[in-house]
Design a protein around this motif. Structure first.
Motif, PDB file in Angstrom:
ATOM      1  N   PHE A   1       4.237   8.828 -21.090  1.00  0.00           N
ATOM      2  CA  PHE A   1       4.126   7.393 -20.948  1.00  0.00           C
ATOM      3  C   PHE A   1       3.788   6.495 -22.197  1.00  0.00           C
ATOM      4  O   PHE A   1       3.617   5.268 -22.034  1.00  0.00           O
ATOM      5  CB  PHE A   1       3.006   7.056 -19.708  1.00  0.00           C
ATOM      6  CG  PHE A   1       3.244   7.826 -18.502  1.00  0.00           C
ATOM      7  CD1 PHE A   1       3.974   7.409 -17.694  1.00  0.00           C
ATOM      8  CD2 PHE A   1       2.271   8.885 -18.136  1.00  0.00           C
ATOM      9  CE1 PHE A   1       4.361   7.998 -16.533  1.00  0.00           C
ATOM     10  CE2 PHE A   1       2.596   9.302 -16.676  1.00  0.00           C
ATOM     11  CZ  PHE A   1       3.605   8.843 -16.026  1.00  0.00           C
TER      12      PHE A   1
ATOM     13  N   SER B   1       9.540   8.360 -17.053  1.00  0.00           N
ATOM     14  CA  SER B   1       9.535   7.626 -17.927  1.00  0.00           C
ATOM     15  C   SER B   1      10.803   6.960 -18.804  1.00  0.00           C
ATOM     16  O   SER B   1      10.808   6.023 -19.236  1.00  0.00           O
ATOM     17  CB  SER B   1       8.558   8.205 -19.023  1.00  0.00           C
ATOM     18  OG  SER B   1       9.019   9.528 -19.320  1.00  0.00           O
TER      19      SER B   1
ATOM     20  N   ARG C   1       0.907   5.500 -15.706  1.00  0.00           N
ATOM     21  CA  ARG C   1       0.202   6.178 -17.116  1.00  0.00           C
ATOM     22  C   ARG C   1      -1.325   6.369 -16.817  1.00  0.00           C
ATOM     23  O   ARG C   1      -1.791   7.573 -17.027  1.00  0.00           O
ATOM     24  CB  ARG C   1       0.313   5.158 -18.135  1.00  0.00           C
ATOM     25  CG  ARG C   1      -0.493   5.585 -19.668  1.00  0.00           C
ATOM     26  CD  ARG C   1      -0.302   4.526 -20.617  1.00  0.00           C
ATOM     27  NE  ARG C   1      -1.249   3.500 -20.007  1.00  0.00           N
ATOM     28  CZ  ARG C   1      -1.643   2.472 -20.836  1.00  0.00           C
ATOM     29  NH1 ARG C   1      -0.688   2.012 -21.721  1.00  0.00           N
ATOM     30  NH2 ARG C   1      -2.384   1.647 -20.347  1.00  0.00           N
TER      31      ARG C   1
END
Lengths: 477, 477, 477, 477
Positions: free
Chosen positions: A71, A106, A139
């Motif tokens: 992240f 991501s 995250r």
């Protein structure tokens, strides 16, 4: 709670999600005989953050606290290199099978960041904050995130609006004040059976008339109306002696159906901006092919390493044609690895200060990997020999009736008794001559966009103008 | 009784043979869940002689009565062409999997005929009559005959006498007045679980000191001391929707152990004549590679045909890159077929009036097939798409919970609903991305001798002298 | 006078033809320093009919008397095989350079025969007699005949009528009672500087609006208005030590301009029948690619032979990688030769009883040749070594100042002194690393239609339907 | 005088050197019709230091003053990158032909530095100062320096001492107090006709008994007894319209004979240290292959650029198969460039602080270049069309008799009249279908060590151990 334990991850998957396997709804994916293997495989990601030897690689600590490197927004080549290294390391732990539960999500988040900046610059500022918020949410909760991009497409030669029915591409069927309702289906959605979230992206550029199809959003997996129909490919019961990789490692793919699913406003990242649909699709791929090449490295290591090991066991490692084949495998690995490292080192810094891997080199690396995979498989099979598919397996070694014969007759070169040799053969067999081997072959030519897509993007990124000018100058025209 | 029925064939296999599967002795191969499939597959051979459309091809009628064409001694190119056509036709019935229960045995019988003539000419007349008698016995009883050639070899870089133990190559351990006792083991013995007889040939040229290893003979499968340890590769339970080929068609291979087995005199075809060992090995291969290329033709037909069919179902058949790929598959098939037909047409007539297929062309055809197989697989996988490994399978189409979604979303081009498309995908998947696909790949590079063997024999057969003279003449040296 | 002597042939070329070389009109092609070499090369054809060892192959004797086999109408596979053998034999005499002065012309005559029959069947009987008469005329006067087919084409993506000017494809500009007037130009016209006649064929299928472009005819080379602008490629002065092939053998190509040239009626073979234009173009190619593959055989022989000879001279012939390379060259030769022989053997008998070589196999053979030529060149260059382009040449061996050094230091393996080795190197250098080598490379991929054309025709001829049915049957759809 | 002018360089070559061309001694290489072209080509190096746009790249300024970057000792990846960039830039000026008069000499100097350090560490300190002095001498006098490495070798399968005569490898025939006398010959010595100095290196590893052959040294070109017998390959008179590259750019190679040449002590860098002979040979190659790949980049740019330009001129640039071919050329260029940049970035810092390019990646880059060159040539020839070898050339465009036809009929797509198109065709023809094209092909597979050498070194450098451990771990052995 920025870093979860494997147990927390597994617990989070028991949320009522609508996963179907062989026509039946799965009650608990974590205990399902097939999907459960995929869940255990995915735990690699959560385990690595706990292991001393991986912690520095797997965890970032900054103003936002400690969180998974996936992240982290890459700001330079070194960030990309570490991201690549982490992807390779976790895939290596996964015995050449990518973990993917954060990699792909991501990749999508990074693409959404870039496109949100561009849309803001073009007068559509609302998406930026949504993307930032959603990124922080994933995250800070250390979520596993799948991505659904490839629409089912129907007749591939026809546009979304020209199909037999209008739902061959995911589309908005209703606009509401607080969100939209979407319908359609995506294929090849990896790891969706065992993530927390799913991000949905358009699959290609859209024209003005395709407005309802220009839609990107994210949802929790257990959202009502979201149906995950899993593929049972490679799900036969496997013994770990015979299938040292695939008995323990598995990734699931689904046909992902959106049956009039409601998406709340703050989860919508594109809605009708047709000009940005294709760009978003491509931007995701810019990151995702970089991920792809990174996770292929352990596979190439294993082809080279298993080729060497089995040649040694067979007593042929010094033959000229064998050395030639091993060199070929070494060169294949070296080219792909060299290029992807170089793609990180020669990244560009784009909107919002995000580092993007060199797209030309990434695509060429992916193309080179994909184009040469089957030939590498052929070489490893040649080195291993026909026993790959004709050798007795596990029980023949344990049964009193046969063990003596097997041990006496299937020994190889000095230091390789029959059991060792069969273990190496089974490794090569699992990797190249099983349903898992077929899975790897198909992934090689199709995952993260097929050949033709990679070639097209490489062609577009290549600086044709400069080299053509050089030719014209030398020709005097 | 020169032509048996499938039932008679099956009955003949219940003879007390020592077949082991996953460590256990098999009571009745015909009813075994895995080997039984191989038995049914083998029945194709006996069924074809009963079918009107194949009768002329499958049956020969001459002074010896009506008998299977496989046992006919070819006298000219036309005989070879028909033999090739029969092999291809039965393999086509076998859905690209060769039947082999007479192909391989008759390849060995033909080689034995030729070598027996040569040995007679060299002052060893006794083998000729034995071979003739044995040939008549197999023909007149319509027997299924396996061939065991490849020794286990131990460290492949060492000669038979230099190994860890002396049994890595099959050898004579005792000479008796009425025969010999042999010990050792062979690998990759195809169809041996379900033939009546097995012919054993040396695997390579022998030196003077290898005399005990220069041995060829034949035995009934149920001979005491003969142990067949079967490979379970590809034996997981299979649904015929998902695996349209391999759920119904199977070939078995064994590790074939000779535990001090007695061979009576009239079944010995070579014993200590070291000069003829290598020649016998090579002569067998001259016929057997011709068989091999013949039985590969349906596989090449299917690659081309399935490539076209799935491209059509996907709606991409008119794309330029697709046409290019289909042309490649067509050319691949055409080259291999053209060469093997030409090898029959340009045969040589050798000892005893036997026609032998053009060895140079046969080897080059085999090499071309083997060298290009994986690339052809890659092409077909590219044409099919990622659904090969991500599509839902059988039950998803029958379950009420999922059938609607699958049918709605996985349809393809006009005329191809989801079920049709999935059937085509499963065909390609079974052929290229399953354990059966892996089996085909490994067979491509290893069966009937690997690459290096084919290259070596092609090099030896090629008329290097004439072309080098031409070069020297043009160079003026 | 059905068989001419070389002298008669040469004399016939002094006829006032308008040949231009480097901008200047050539008075006598037979004495021109460059074209004269091409004339001598062409004499091979006339010399072979006089030589005992070739007479049976080169000359046919039947009701029409004794005449060149090229003008014999093939009735079966054996006729085609002999035609192929003659083409190969004369090319072998020509040191791998085809003679072509009758090969190509007779390819066109055969195509005209077939199309005239078809047009007669379609209600246009007039062309048949003209073709027959013209064929007899060429045969009975033993004429050399060029063929001009490829139009200059302008922008290749545009049709004849859509170009900058209407003359980019040869067309009829005036119809007269006794004939037509044509204008335009053709490229790549081989041997036209030194034939007696030229046959002009359309280059591709025409549409209704292209009627004036649907024209085929024949003319004497010295017809007023016919201008032959020769290419000087490869015409630098050459020493026969350094260029053992190309110093003595040459083929000319021209830009062939028709500046309002009158064609009398009996020489017109197609005029406005647009439906037959493409068919005629393709039918010519059916024969001409068969010719092409036939004349490539000596080239493939030489690649294999020179590869072996130079490896021997360098002392490396026993190295494993060298044997591998030589096997590759042998297989390449064998595949192409095997296929073309098979194309003759599996010919079809078509209109008027003419035998046509198997078109699918011919095209696949041509494609295989063309696709692999550069790689074969690479192999031969690898075997030869860098001396190919760094060795001293002729005078260094004769000059007192240098001969001693060259002889002392450039010797190779036993039996190969420096001179012998240099001769072999020069042969390889001339064949692969000179302007002649470049000529051979370009011919490989372009002559007789390029790659894409061969692929297209192979794709059309391939029996896609049967293999697709097989796939569908196995898939159960 | 650390930077010389082109004029000073040329003047320095008039020094009485013994250069032979076609058997005759050359009085003044700068005015020789062939070698003079090579001299002018070499002037590029001296001209670039004078040009503003190249000055920063071509000239280094440090404590030693201003001098050519080639003589700069690289300390890090950036130094290597600039060295690579300079090599590419000068080659680009040289129209794809490397200049080499400093590249190769400095490669040797760098290798000598490294080996001198190693020998010092092994107790032989005397060479280090000699190398340093000689390096300063070359740098401060801005000298052009050739390297002679490849011995003539005789029978390549035999060692130096087993040949027909002892001089097939350069050796010491006399030791004197002030130096040694050497005898023998080297081949493929590039640019030696027009450098000031020549460095002589051993060609391979030596055994104890080869002591006299373990010799390295440097000499001025005009040293008595040094004879340079030049190859006339590619020296026919050329028009710059027809040969836009090779009419203006040339590199010379010589058979370099040492006829009992005296080498003074301070010019000897290895003498009898057999253990370091092979190491020196390989160390030179570590730098020299990096140089090689760097100078190949403009060639790859031109293949891609000329391919595009001629496709455009022919009006086919939008065809699918053309785009596919152009993408292939782009990927080829990108892989080689990416790898060599990465080899610089991942250099190692070795003895004396010298940066050495990543040897594994350099060798793989070189191998990939060499393995694919001929195929790239094939593609460019396909795109260009047959006119490459059949088009009229220079005079046909200027002659009144033909210019009109050529201009009318050889035009291409919009914007490309006949002259422009012919210029592009001639560029491609010169690059791929001329003696210069042959020269490039042979260089591709032989220069800087052939295929087998590159493969061997790549195999040795590859980290086989790590990947094999990984395979073993996964196999559980």
């Amino acid at each position: 709670m920025a870093l979860r334990t494997p147990e927390q991850y597994k617990q989070s998957l028991r949320d009522g999600r609508a996963v179907f396997f062989r026509g039946e709804k799965v009650n608990d994916v974590t205990t399902h005989p097939v999907i459960g293997i995929a869940v255990e495989h995915a735990c690699i990601d959560y385990r690595m953050t706990e292991e001393a030897k991986y912690r520095d690689l797997a965890v970032v600590k900054d103003g936002a606290g400690e969180y998974s490197r996936y992240f982290h927004l890459p700001r330079n080549g070194e960030d990309l290199r570490k991201r690549s290294e982490l992807i390779a390391a976790s895939t290596r732990e996964g015995a050449t099978l990518v973990v993917l539960i954060k990699e792909i999500g991501s990749d999508a988040l990074l693409a959404l960041h870039l496109i949100a900046e561009r849309m803001a610059a073009a007068g559509k500022p609302e998406y930026r904050e949504r993307v930032h918020n959603y990124h922080r949410y994933c995250r800070d909760n250390d979520l596993a995130v799948a991505v659904a991009q490839t629409d089912v497409k129907g007749d591939r030669s026809l546009a979304p609006t020209a199909q037999d029915h209008p739902d061959y591409y995911v589309r908005v069927v209703e606009e509401r004040p607080d969100g939209v309702v979407v319908r359609g289906a995506k294929v090849h959605t990896s790891v969706s059976t065992n993530t927390n979230e799913i991000i949905v992206l358009p699959t290609r550029a859209m024209r003005a008339e395709d407005k309802p199809y220009a839609i990107a959003f994210a949802l929790p997996i257990n959202t009502p109306g979201l149906k995950l129909i899993a593929s049972p490919h490679g799900s036969s019961k496997k013994d770990s002696f015979e299938h040292p990789i695939s008995a323990r490692h598995k990734m699931m793919e689904t046909l992902t159906v959106f049956e009039d699913v409601f998406v709340p406003k703050d989860r919508i990242f594109l809605n009708g901006e047709v000009d940005f649909a294709g760009l978003l699709a491509l931007t995701f791929v810019r990151y995702h092919r970089f991920t792809a090449v990174s996770y292929k490295l352990p596979l190439l290591e294993l082809l080279a390493g298993a080729g060497y090991a089995i040649a040694e066991a067979n007593g042929i490692v010094r033959a000229a044609h064998v050395r030639d084949k091993l060199t070929h495998l070494a060169a294949y690995h070296t080219i792909v690895r060299g290029l992807i490292e170089h793609a990180a080192a020669t990244c560009t810094i784009e909107e919002g200060g995000l580092a993007v891997p060199n797209t030309l080199i990434t695509n060429v690396a992916k193309y080179h990997f994909a184009h040469n995979y089957h030939h590498a498989v052929q070489i490893v099979q040649e080195l291993a020999g026909g026993l790959l598919v004709t050798a007795p397996e596990a029980e023949a070694l344990t049964s009193e009736a046969t063990r003596g014969y097997v041990m006496k007759y299937l020994g190889g070169a000095k230091g390789f008794d029959a059991e060792k040799r069969l273990r190496l053969l089974n490794l090569v067999g699992d990797l190249t001559a099983s349903d898992f081997g077929g899975y790897q072959e198909v992934l090689a030519v199709h995952a993260e966009g097929g050949f033709e897509a990679e070639k097209l993007q490489a062609y577009r990124e290549y600086d044709c103008k400069t080299v053509t000018s050089y030719a014209r100058k030398l020709a005097g025209v």
